[in-house]
Design a protein around this motif. Structure first.
Motif, PDB file in Angstrom:
ATOM      1  N   SER A 113      27.141  75.290  26.616  1.00  0.00           N
ATOM      2  CA  SER A 113      28.078  75.565  27.715  1.00  0.00           C
ATOM      3  C   SER A 113      27.335  75.646  29.043  1.00  0.00           C
ATOM      4  O   SER A 113      26.430  76.469  29.208  1.00  0.00           O
ATOM      5  N   VAL A 114      27.736  74.791  29.988  1.00  0.00           N
ATOM      6  CA  VAL A 114      27.148  74.793  31.329  1.00  0.00           C
ATOM      7  C   VAL A 114      28.292  74.909  32.344  1.00  0.00           C
ATOM      8  O   VAL A 114      28.806  73.899  32.837  1.00  0.00           O
ATOM      9  N   PRO A 115      28.720  76.122  32.633  1.00  0.00           N
ATOM     10  CA  PRO A 115      29.864  76.304  33.533  1.00  0.00           C
ATOM     11  C   PRO A 115      29.501  76.055  34.995  1.00  0.00           C
ATOM     12  O   PRO A 115      28.404  76.407  35.443  1.00  0.00           O
ATOM     13  N   THR A 116      30.418  75.442  35.726  1.00  0.00           N
ATOM     14  CA  THR A 116      30.260  75.281  37.170  1.00  0.00           C
ATOM     15  C   THR A 116      31.224  76.180  37.931  1.00  0.00           C
ATOM     16  O   THR A 116      31.245  76.163  39.164  1.00  0.00           O
ATOM     17  N   ALA A 117      32.025  76.956  37.208  1.00  0.00           N
ATOM     18  CA  ALA A 117      32.927  77.938  37.806  1.00  0.00           C
ATOM     19  C   ALA A 117      33.060  79.109  36.847  1.00  0.00           C
ATOM     20  O   ALA A 117      33.114  78.912  35.629  1.00  0.00           O
ATOM     21  N   ALA A 118      33.091  80.317  37.406  1.00  0.00           N
ATOM     22  CA  ALA A 118      33.219  81.528  36.583  1.00  0.00           C
ATOM     23  C   ALA A 118      34.689  81.888  36.455  1.00  0.00           C
ATOM     24  O   ALA A 118      35.150  82.932  36.907  1.00  0.00           O
ATOM     25  N   SER A 119      35.452  81.021  35.805  1.00  0.00           N
ATOM     26  CA  SER A 119      36.904  81.156  35.828  1.00  0.00           C
ATOM     27  C   SER A 119      37.501  81.813  34.591  1.00  0.00           C
ATOM     28  O   SER A 119      38.655  82.222  34.621  1.00  0.00           O
ATOM     29  N   HIS A 120      36.733  81.925  33.484  1.00  0.00           N
ATOM     30  CA  HIS A 120      37.291  82.506  32.265  1.00  0.00           C
ATOM     31  C   HIS A 120      36.171  82.782  31.274  1.00  0.00           C
ATOM     32  O   HIS A 120      35.067  82.225  31.387  1.00  0.00           O
ATOM     33  N   ASP A 121      36.467  83.647  30.283  1.00  0.00           N
ATOM     34  CA  ASP A 121      35.424  84.025  29.327  1.00  0.00           C
ATOM     35  C   ASP A 121      35.230  82.998  28.224  1.00  0.00           C
ATOM     36  O   ASP A 121      34.419  83.195  27.328  1.00  0.00           O
ATOM     37  N   GLY A 122      35.931  81.885  28.293  1.00  0.00           N
ATOM     38  CA  GLY A 122      35.735  80.808  27.333  1.00  0.00           C
ATOM     39  C   GLY A 122      34.376  80.143  27.450  1.00  0.00           C
ATOM     40  O   GLY A 122      33.990  79.376  26.570  1.00  0.00           O
ATOM     41  N   ILE A 123      33.617  80.423  28.527  1.00  0.00           N
ATOM     42  CA  ILE A 123      32.290  79.831  28.663  1.00  0.00           C
ATOM     43  C   ILE A 123      31.349  80.345  27.577  1.00  0.00           C
ATOM     44  O   ILE A 123      30.323  79.722  27.307  1.00  0.00           O
ATOM     45  N   VAL A 124      31.700  81.475  26.940  1.00  0.00           N
ATOM     46  CA  VAL A 124      30.841  82.060  25.908  1.00  0.00           C
ATOM     47  C   VAL A 124      31.573  82.271  24.587  1.00  0.00           C
ATOM     48  O   VAL A 124      30.962  82.280  23.525  1.00  0.00           O
ATOM     49  N   SER A 125      32.882  82.427  24.624  1.00  0.00           N
ATOM     50  CA  SER A 125      33.626  82.849  23.435  1.00  0.00           C
ATOM     51  C   SER A 125      33.718  81.754  22.389  1.00  0.00           C
ATOM     52  O   SER A 125      33.474  80.579  22.656  1.00  0.00           O
ATOM     53  N   SER A 219      27.576  88.263  43.738  1.00  0.00           N
ATOM     54  CA  SER A 219      28.924  88.347  43.171  1.00  0.00           C
ATOM     55  C   SER A 219      29.058  87.432  41.965  1.00  0.00           C
ATOM     56  O   SER A 219      29.615  87.814  40.926  1.00  0.00           O
ATOM     57  N   ALA A 220      28.554  86.202  42.097  1.00  0.00           N
ATOM     58  CA  ALA A 220      28.594  85.266  40.972  1.00  0.00           C
ATOM     59  C   ALA A 220      27.815  85.814  39.783  1.00  0.00           C
ATOM     60  O   ALA A 220      28.211  85.640  38.626  1.00  0.00           O
ATOM     61  N   TRP A 221      26.706  86.502  40.055  1.00  0.00           N
ATOM     62  CA  TRP A 221      25.889  87.112  38.996  1.00  0.00           C
ATOM     63  C   TRP A 221      26.698  88.165  38.245  1.00  0.00           C
ATOM     64  O   TRP A 221      26.707  88.189  37.003  1.00  0.00           O
ATOM     65  N   LEU A 222      27.384  89.044  38.984  1.00  0.00           N
ATOM     66  CA  LEU A 222      28.184  90.090  38.354  1.00  0.00           C
ATOM     67  C   LEU A 222      29.274  89.503  37.468  1.00  0.00           C
ATOM     68  O   LEU A 222      29.481  89.936  36.330  1.00  0.00           O
ATOM     69  N   VAL A 223      29.990  88.518  37.993  1.00  0.00           N
ATOM     70  CA  VAL A 223      31.106  87.938  37.263  1.00  0.00           C
ATOM     71  C   VAL A 223      30.600  87.176  36.039  1.00  0.00           C
ATOM     72  O   VAL A 223      31.165  87.284  34.942  1.00  0.00           O
ATOM     73  N   ALA A 224      29.515  86.419  36.198  1.00  0.00           N
ATOM     74  CA  ALA A 224      28.977  85.662  35.068  1.00  0.00           C
ATOM     75  C   ALA A 224      28.516  86.593  33.950  1.00  0.00           C
ATOM     76  O   ALA A 224      28.778  86.342  32.765  1.00  0.00           O
ATOM     77  N   LYS A 225      27.836  87.668  34.305  1.00  0.00           N
ATOM     78  CA  LYS A 225      27.395  88.626  33.281  1.00  0.00           C
ATOM     79  C   LYS A 225      28.595  89.235  32.558  1.00  0.00           C
ATOM     80  O   LYS A 225      28.556  89.437  31.340  1.00  0.00           O
ATOM     81  N   ALA A 226      29.646  89.535  33.310  1.00  0.00           N
ATOM     82  CA  ALA A 226      30.837  90.120  32.696  1.00  0.00           C
ATOM     83  C   ALA A 226      31.497  89.134  31.739  1.00  0.00           C
ATOM     84  O   ALA A 226      31.937  89.519  30.648  1.00  0.00           O
ATOM     85  N   LEU A 227      31.563  87.868  32.122  1.00  0.00           N
ATOM     86  CA  LEU A 227      32.155  86.854  31.251  1.00  0.00           C
ATOM     87  C   LEU A 227      31.338  86.681  29.970  1.00  0.00           C
ATOM     88  O   LEU A 227      31.894  86.510  28.880  1.00  0.00           O
ATOM     89  N   VAL A 228      30.021  86.727  30.103  1.00  0.00           N
ATOM     90  CA  VAL A 228      29.160  86.637  28.922  1.00  0.00           C
ATOM     91  C   VAL A 228      29.412  87.822  27.995  1.00  0.00           C
ATOM     92  O   VAL A 228      29.575  87.668  26.778  1.00  0.00           O
ATOM     93  N   SER A 229      29.465  89.035  28.565  1.00  0.00           N
ATOM     94  CA  SER A 229      29.690  90.239  27.754  1.00  0.00           C
ATOM     95  C   SER A 229      31.028  90.176  27.030  1.00  0.00           C
ATOM     96  O   SER A 229      31.131  90.562  25.860  1.00  0.00           O
ATOM     97  N   SER A 230      32.057  89.701  27.727  1.00  0.00           N
ATOM     98  CA  SER A 230      33.370  89.600  27.111  1.00  0.00           C
ATOM     99  C   SER A 230      33.356  88.610  25.953  1.00  0.00           C
ATOM    100  O   SER A 230      33.928  88.862  24.887  1.00  0.00           O
ATOM    101  N   GLY A 231      32.683  87.472  26.139  1.00  0.00           N
ATOM    102  CA  GLY A 231      32.582  86.497  25.067  1.00  0.00           C
ATOM    103  C   GLY A 231      31.823  87.036  23.871  1.00  0.00           C
ATOM    104  O   GLY A 231      32.181  86.788  22.719  1.00  0.00           O
ATOM    105  N   VAL A 232      30.761  87.808  24.135  1.00  0.00           N
ATOM    106  CA  VAL A 232      29.989  88.412  23.056  1.00  0.00           C
ATOM    107  C   VAL A 232      30.848  89.417  22.285  1.00  0.00           C
ATOM    108  O   VAL A 232      30.784  89.491  21.051  1.00  0.00           O
TER     109      VAL A 232
END
Length: 348
Positions: A113-125, A219-232
């Motif tokens: 997964s190589v996301p170009t937008a932090a739009s949803h937790d599907g990047i990790v789930s 901001s992108a760092w915060l959101v990306a980390k949150a999306l990763v955590s949610s997917g995990v």
């Protein structure tokens, strides 16, 4: 005799930070993947970062899709077989990532997964969301072997995509409450660890919401980390329960009633305001959810979603029919209860 077992599938490498897209091949070299990569992307991400990805590999192939659909999944499968691809690299937002994820699952090949937008937790789930007509199918699939999220790229993505990702995470608040409710009333299996991780992720964004601003890599760092955590959290649970409750059912129903009207993350964010009120009443945390959404610039009303009051209330009162998943909606919310919740919270 205790016989419980679990099998947790997680990404083996996660890279988040500025410029990490150029470390993609190094991250994959550690995974010892066989064969050539097939880059699955859409036109804008391909123009933005396609060449940076391809030049890191000796003989990459590319397939470009216009939208996520089951036809697009078949196109990717055909391309992978024709190119003798060993694994798939999903480059872009939800469309190419969900499509590549489902195609890799069908092929039995690896997925990156190589996301170009932090739009949803599907990047990790481990789930793919694919629309078909007026219905959106959420299909189980293996999570990516690696996630490479370049915050320099994410920070420059359209801001409404980032706010949709924020809202998707914030809605975990009510998803976890629904999961706990189903555990108490229907004996649905509940994971304390996954539930706590999902809730903590939502709280992290709510507490940091006033610091999430357009154009800032922090901001992108915060959101990306949150999306990763949610997917995990979903991988640990073995289901989407930590991040999908009544608010997602309402969003899915809105997709049926007015397809394409608003972004998924924005819909679940607004729905979470209402479902939190249904959970806890006037003294609940619905105002905290609303305020956090306002801070990041996400919608907090049906009108801001472009959805009229009648349609929104229809979605709330009929969403329980979407799937067999017990939530605060139970066997249906009355018109009066839905109207009270939506008007008291200012959603209508």
């Amino acid at each position: 005799m205790f016989e419980k077992t679990t099998w947790i599938k997680l990404p083996r490498n996660v890279l988040v930070g500025t410029g990490v897209l150029d470390d993609l091949s190094a991250a994959l070299a550690e995974l010892h993947l066989d064969g050539r990569p097939l880059v699955v992307t859409s036109p804008t991400p391909n123009e933005l970062a396609g060449d940076r990805v391809r030049r890191q590999f000796d003989d990459p192939a590319t397939v470009t899709i216009a939208s996520a659909s089951f036809d697009a999944v078949e196109r990717v499968i055909d391309a992978a077989e024709a190119e003798n691809a060993g694994y798939l690299v999903g480059l872009g937002g939800g469309k190419p990532i969900d499509t590549a994820k489902m195609a890799s699952d069908r092929l039995g090949s690896g997925f990156v997964s190589v996301p170009t937008a932090a739009s949803h937790d599907g990047i990790v789930s481990g789930r793919s969301s694919i629309p078909e007509g007026d219905t959106r199918h959420s299909v189980a699939a293996d999570p990516p072997l690696a996630v490479v999220a370049d915050t320099a790229i994410l920070a420059n993505a359209p801001w409404d995509l980032t706010t949709a990702g924020c809202a998707d995470i914030i809605s975990n608040y009510t998803a976890v409450k629904d999961w706990q409710l189903a555990h108490r009333l229907k004996n649905v299996e509940y994971s304390e660890y996954a539930g706590a991780l999902s809730k903590m992720t939502a709280e992290m964004l709510v507490e940091s919401s006033d610091a999430i601003k357009p154009g800032f890599e922090e901001s992108a760092w915060l959101v990306a980390k949150a999306l990763v955590s949610s997917g995990v959290a979903m991988s640990i649970a073995g289901s989407s329960r930590p991040a999908s409750g009544a608010e997602h059912l309402i969003s899915h129903q809105l997709d049926r009633l007015v397809p394409g009207r608003a972004l998924h993350g924005h819909q679940v964010g607004v729905a979470a305001i209402v479902t939190e009120y249904l959970h806890s009443g006037e003294r609940g945390e619905w105002a905290d959810i609303r305020d956090a959404l306002e801070d990041v610039g996400a919608p907090t009303t049906a009108d801001e979603l472009g959805i009229d009051a009648e349609t929104f209330l229809e979605a709330v009162t009929t969403a329980h029919t979407i799937r067999d998943r017990y939530t605060i909606l139970g066997d249906g919310v009355s018109d009066n209860a839905a109207h009270e919740a939506a008007t008291f919270t200012g959603v209508l």
